[in-house]
Design a protein around this motif. Structure first.
Motif, PDB file in Angstrom:
ATOM      1  N   ILE A 128      46.858  41.709  42.551  1.00 35.54           N
ATOM      2  CA  ILE A 128      48.157  41.064  42.735  1.00 35.54           C
ATOM      3  C   ILE A 128      49.209  42.030  42.208  1.00 35.54           C
ATOM      4  O   ILE A 128      49.166  42.438  41.040  1.00 35.54           O
ATOM      5  CB  ILE A 128      48.194  39.700  42.020  1.00 35.54           C
ATOM      6  N   ALA A 129      50.120  42.429  43.100  1.00 36.00           N
ATOM      7  CA  ALA A 129      51.036  43.515  42.753  1.00 36.00           C
ATOM      8  C   ALA A 129      52.483  43.154  43.050  1.00 36.00           C
ATOM      9  O   ALA A 129      52.764  42.364  43.958  1.00 36.00           O
ATOM     10  CB  ALA A 129      50.650  44.770  43.538  1.00 36.00           C
ATOM     11  N   ASP A 130      53.376  43.748  42.295  1.00 34.71           N
ATOM     12  CA  ASP A 130      54.799  43.594  42.568  1.00 34.71           C
ATOM     13  C   ASP A 130      55.105  44.173  43.952  1.00 34.71           C
ATOM     14  O   ASP A 130      54.523  45.170  44.373  1.00 34.71           O
ATOM     15  CB  ASP A 130      55.619  44.346  41.508  1.00 34.71           C
ATOM     16  N   LYS A 131      56.048  43.568  44.633  1.00 33.37           N
ATOM     17  CA  LYS A 131      56.430  43.968  45.993  1.00 33.37           C
ATOM     18  C   LYS A 131      56.925  45.425  46.049  1.00 33.37           C
ATOM     19  O   LYS A 131      56.802  46.082  47.074  1.00 33.37           O
ATOM     20  CB  LYS A 131      57.554  43.022  46.441  1.00 33.37           C
ATOM     21  N   LEU A 132      57.500  45.930  44.959  1.00 36.17           N
ATOM     22  CA  LEU A 132      58.142  47.246  45.032  1.00 36.17           C
ATOM     23  C   LEU A 132      57.373  48.355  44.319  1.00 36.17           C
ATOM     24  O   LEU A 132      57.959  49.393  43.990  1.00 36.17           O
ATOM     25  CB  LEU A 132      59.576  47.161  44.467  1.00 36.17           C
ATOM     26  N   SER A 147      40.959  42.547  48.047  1.00 33.24           N
ATOM     27  CA  SER A 147      41.992  41.724  48.695  1.00 33.24           C
ATOM     28  C   SER A 147      43.250  41.871  47.873  1.00 33.24           C
ATOM     29  O   SER A 147      43.190  41.905  46.646  1.00 33.24           O
ATOM     30  CB  SER A 147      41.615  40.244  48.670  1.00 33.24           C
ATOM     31  N   TRP A 148      44.392  41.938  48.547  1.00 31.76           N
ATOM     32  CA  TRP A 148      45.609  42.105  47.742  1.00 31.76           C
ATOM     33  C   TRP A 148      46.783  41.318  48.269  1.00 31.76           C
ATOM     34  O   TRP A 148      46.927  41.116  49.474  1.00 31.76           O
ATOM     35  CB  TRP A 148      45.955  43.575  47.554  1.00 31.76           C
ATOM     36  N   TYR A 149      47.602  40.869  47.338  1.00 31.94           N
ATOM     37  CA  TYR A 149      48.789  40.065  47.646  1.00 31.94           C
ATOM     38  C   TYR A 149      49.920  40.579  46.786  1.00 31.94           C
ATOM     39  O   TYR A 149      49.698  41.051  45.680  1.00 31.94           O
ATOM     40  CB  TYR A 149      48.521  38.586  47.334  1.00 31.94           C
ATOM     41  N   CYS A 159      54.215  35.573  40.791  1.00 27.57           N
ATOM     42  CA  CYS A 159      52.960  36.221  40.430  1.00 27.57           C
ATOM     43  C   CYS A 159      51.940  35.157  40.021  1.00 27.57           C
ATOM     44  O   CYS A 159      50.796  35.161  40.478  1.00 27.57           O
ATOM     45  CB  CYS A 159      53.210  37.231  39.303  1.00 27.57           C
ATOM     46  N   GLU A 160      52.390  34.237  39.201  1.00 24.45           N
ATOM     47  CA  GLU A 160      51.479  33.182  38.731  1.00 24.45           C
ATOM     48  C   GLU A 160      51.035  32.278  39.890  1.00 24.45           C
ATOM     49  O   GLU A 160      49.872  31.864  39.941  1.00 24.45           O
ATOM     50  CB  GLU A 160      52.133  32.362  37.606  1.00 24.45           C
ATOM     51  N   GLU A 161      51.931  32.024  40.818  1.00 15.91           N
ATOM     52  CA  GLU A 161      51.544  31.211  41.983  1.00 15.91           C
ATOM     53  C   GLU A 161      50.385  31.854  42.750  1.00 15.91           C
ATOM     54  O   GLU A 161      49.455  31.175  43.166  1.00 15.91           O
ATOM     55  CB  GLU A 161      52.746  31.051  42.932  1.00 15.91           C
ATOM     56  N   LEU A 162      50.486  33.174  42.914  1.00 15.10           N
ATOM     57  CA  LEU A 162      49.404  33.877  43.624  1.00 15.10           C
ATOM     58  C   LEU A 162      48.101  33.803  42.831  1.00 15.10           C
ATOM     59  O   LEU A 162      47.022  33.631  43.411  1.00 15.10           O
ATOM     60  CB  LEU A 162      49.795  35.329  43.885  1.00 15.10           C
ATOM     61  N   LEU A 163      48.208  33.919  41.515  1.00 16.73           N
ATOM     62  CA  LEU A 163      47.008  33.813  40.679  1.00 16.73           C
ATOM     63  C   LEU A 163      46.367  32.436  40.837  1.00 16.73           C
ATOM     64  O   LEU A 163      45.145  32.314  40.969  1.00 16.73           O
ATOM     65  CB  LEU A 163      47.366  34.070  39.215  1.00 16.73           C
ATOM     66  N   LYS A 164      47.206  31.416  40.814  1.00 10.48           N
ATOM     67  CA  LYS A 164      46.700  30.042  40.945  1.00 10.48           C
ATOM     68  C   LYS A 164      45.967  29.863  42.278  1.00 10.48           C
ATOM     69  O   LYS A 164      44.936  29.217  42.363  1.00 10.48           O
ATOM     70  CB  LYS A 164      47.864  29.047  40.894  1.00 10.48           C
ATOM     71  N   LYS A 165      46.560  30.480  43.310  1.00  6.26           N
ATOM     72  CA  LYS A 165      46.038  30.278  44.655  1.00  6.26           C
ATOM     73  C   LYS A 165      44.736  31.074  44.896  1.00  6.26           C
ATOM     74  O   LYS A 165      43.816  30.567  45.526  1.00  6.26           O
ATOM     75  CB  LYS A 165      47.107  30.731  45.650  1.00  6.26           C
ATOM     76  N   ASN A 171      36.126  37.878  42.267  1.00  5.08           N
ATOM     77  CA  ASN A 171      35.439  38.289  41.033  1.00  5.08           C
ATOM     78  C   ASN A 171      36.446  38.828  40.023  1.00  5.08           C
ATOM     79  O   ASN A 171      37.058  38.083  39.295  1.00  5.08           O
ATOM     80  CB  ASN A 171      34.365  39.335  41.348  1.00  5.08           C
ATOM     81  N   ASN A 172      36.659  40.152  40.011  1.00  2.00           N
ATOM     82  CA  ASN A 172      37.624  40.723  39.061  1.00  2.00           C
ATOM     83  C   ASN A 172      39.029  40.661  39.638  1.00  2.00           C
ATOM     84  O   ASN A 172      39.216  40.645  40.852  1.00  2.00           O
ATOM     85  CB  ASN A 172      37.257  42.172  38.747  1.00  2.00           C
ATOM     86  N   CYS A 173      40.023  40.673  38.732  1.00  2.00           N
ATOM     87  CA  CYS A 173      41.406  40.581  39.192  1.00  2.00           C
ATOM     88  C   CYS A 173      42.272  41.576  38.444  1.00  2.00           C
ATOM     89  O   CYS A 173      42.253  41.631  37.204  1.00  2.00           O
ATOM     90  CB  CYS A 173      41.909  39.161  38.977  1.00  2.00           C
ATOM     91  N   LEU A 174      43.024  42.377  39.187  1.00  2.00           N
ATOM     92  CA  LEU A 174      43.894  43.397  38.588  1.00  2.00           C
ATOM     93  C   LEU A 174      45.343  43.140  38.999  1.00  2.00           C
ATOM     94  O   LEU A 174      45.639  43.044  40.192  1.00  2.00           O
ATOM     95  CB  LEU A 174      43.445  44.784  39.084  1.00  2.00           C
ATOM     96  N   LEU A 175      46.221  43.016  38.003  1.00  2.00           N
ATOM     97  CA  LEU A 175      47.658  42.935  38.286  1.00  2.00           C
ATOM     98  C   LEU A 175      48.207  44.359  38.231  1.00  2.00           C
ATOM     99  O   LEU A 175      47.796  45.153  37.385  1.00  2.00           O
ATOM    100  CB  LEU A 175      48.377  42.077  37.237  1.00  2.00           C
TER     101      LEU A 175
END
Ligand SMILES: *Cc1c(COP(=O)(O)O)cnc(C)c1O
Length: 377
Positions: A128-132, A147-149, A159-165, A171-175
């Motif tokens: 999950i990454a910042d748009k810019l 997978s990335w959003y 950011c938190e909304e994407l995490l919730k969804k 499995n692992n998650c990287l911001l």
């Protein structure tokens, strides 16, 4: 089928029609903040050499001495025989600077990102990454196969909304975020992102390419889920990238980051000059404060929102308009590159000014006046 040259020619014509054609311009840069093109002198507001260290005599001397002692090239990958003695002291110094247990140097910031991200996440994992975020972070994500959003720029709620969804189904998650955004100059909410890593069982990679040596010399507590990367090529005036984290993570990267394993180590001269730059940064905190102060003086002159970093964008929107504005500045003796899509989102072409410790108030005031005279602000 078209020949290769026909194919390229067609693609270039389209770029040109869109005002998006890029060309390499030869520059001479050996005189502080000045830059020479075709024998004309310009004050540069486009270099990332924030402290003017790329031309510092102590750095030059370190590079020459290292070359004399160790030769010009490292001769092999770091994992083979390229890991010359200068690496260890620099990695040690970076870890100390970043307040982490350990650090590892890559061939460049770009290589650090495209090596680190695929080493940490892959298929079945989530980014999950910042748009810019910077292009090389995006390349790293694409290489990883995760997978990335992306969330709205600097918007922690999104950011938190994407995490919730999405978090639970991976499995692992990287911001991922820039720390100082390279084309906007604003700053990511790192502390809030670290908090999200704890709440959602995630890791954070922050890219401090523009903060290191200017605004963020030692401002994060060590956190086992926070990986800090950056470059030696901007404020440090040298070349190379680094990742700082705890020792186990660094050992893991040394074993898994392909851009580190399968690329030749940096030349000794580069490592020696970066080490000298780091010493200067620690001895002279006042020097490190100047780029931001200069940027803030500029934004005050123009009644713009106060600069948060040495980078100040002036968004003009349209590519053609931005190119003309850059041309007008050039006619007046200033170099400020026009930044166009795809480097920035559509309709946000801009002049991007970077401020150095070497700019004088007079130069900044005169730049601001030129922008006002030509109604560019
Ligand atoms: C410049 C930059 C990089 C790449 O660093 P190099 O050492 O020039 O390859 C990575 N991330 C960001 C945000 C940058 O601005």
């Amino acid at each position: 089928m078209a020949t290769l040259a026909q194919y390229a020619d067609h693609a270039l014509k389209i770029k040109s029609q869109e005002c998006r054609l890029r060309t390499l311009n030869t520059v001479k840069r050996n005189d502080g903040i000045y830059l020479y093109q075709e024998n004309k002198r310009y004050v540069s507001f486009s270099c990332n050499d924030y402290l003017g260290l790329s031309q510092n005599s102590a750095l030059k001397h370190a590079a020459i001495t290292a070359t004399e002692h160790h030769g010009t090239g490292a001769g092999a990958s770091r994992l083979v025989t390229g890991n010359h003695t200068l690496y260890e002291q620099l990695e040690h110094a970076i870890a100390k600077q970043k307040n982490t247990e350990s650090a590892v140097i890559f061939g460049s910031g770009y290589l650090a990102n495209i090596g680190t991200i695929p080493a940490l996440v892959g298929k079945g994992d989530l980014v999950i990454a910042d748009k810019l975020i910077h292009a090389c972070l995006i390349d790293g994500i694409k290489l990883s196969g995760a997978s990335w959003y992306r969330f709205t720029h600097n918007n922690i709620k999104k950011c938190e909304e994407l995490l919730k969804k999405y978090r639970d189904s991976h499995n692992n998650c990287l911001l991922i975020t820039d720390h100082v955004f390279s084309m906007d100059g604003d700053i990511a909410p790192i502390k809030e992102l670290v908090t999200l890593t704890k709440k959602y069982d995630a890791w954070l990679l922050s890219d401090d390419a523009h903060g290191f040596g200017t605004i963020s010399n030692r401002n994060f507590p060590d956190d086992e889920n926070h990986i800090q990367m950056g470059t030696l090529s901007k404020a440090l005036g040298a070349y190379g990238g680094y990742v700082a984290a705890n020792k186990t993570v660094i050992d893991y990267l040394i074993n898994n980051a392909r851009s580190l394993i399968y690329s030749t180590a940096l030349p000794p001269a580069v490592i020696a000059s970066a080490y000298t730059a780091l010493k200067i940064i620690n001895q002279d905190p006042k020097l490190c404060e100047k780029p931001l102060k200069n940027a803030q003086y500029f934004t005050k002159c123009l009644n713009l929102p106060l600069a948060q970093s040495p980078i100040v964008p002036l968004i003009l929107g349209n590519e053609g308009k931005t190119l003309r504005a850059s041309e007008i500045l050039k006619e007046n003796g200033y170099l400020a590159s026009a930044i166009r899509p795809p480097t920035v989102p559509n309709n946000t072409a801009r002049l991007r000014f970077t401020f150095s410790a070497l700019h004088t108030k007079k130069q900044i005031k005169e730049l601001a006046n030129t922008l006002l005279q030509h109604q560019l602000v």
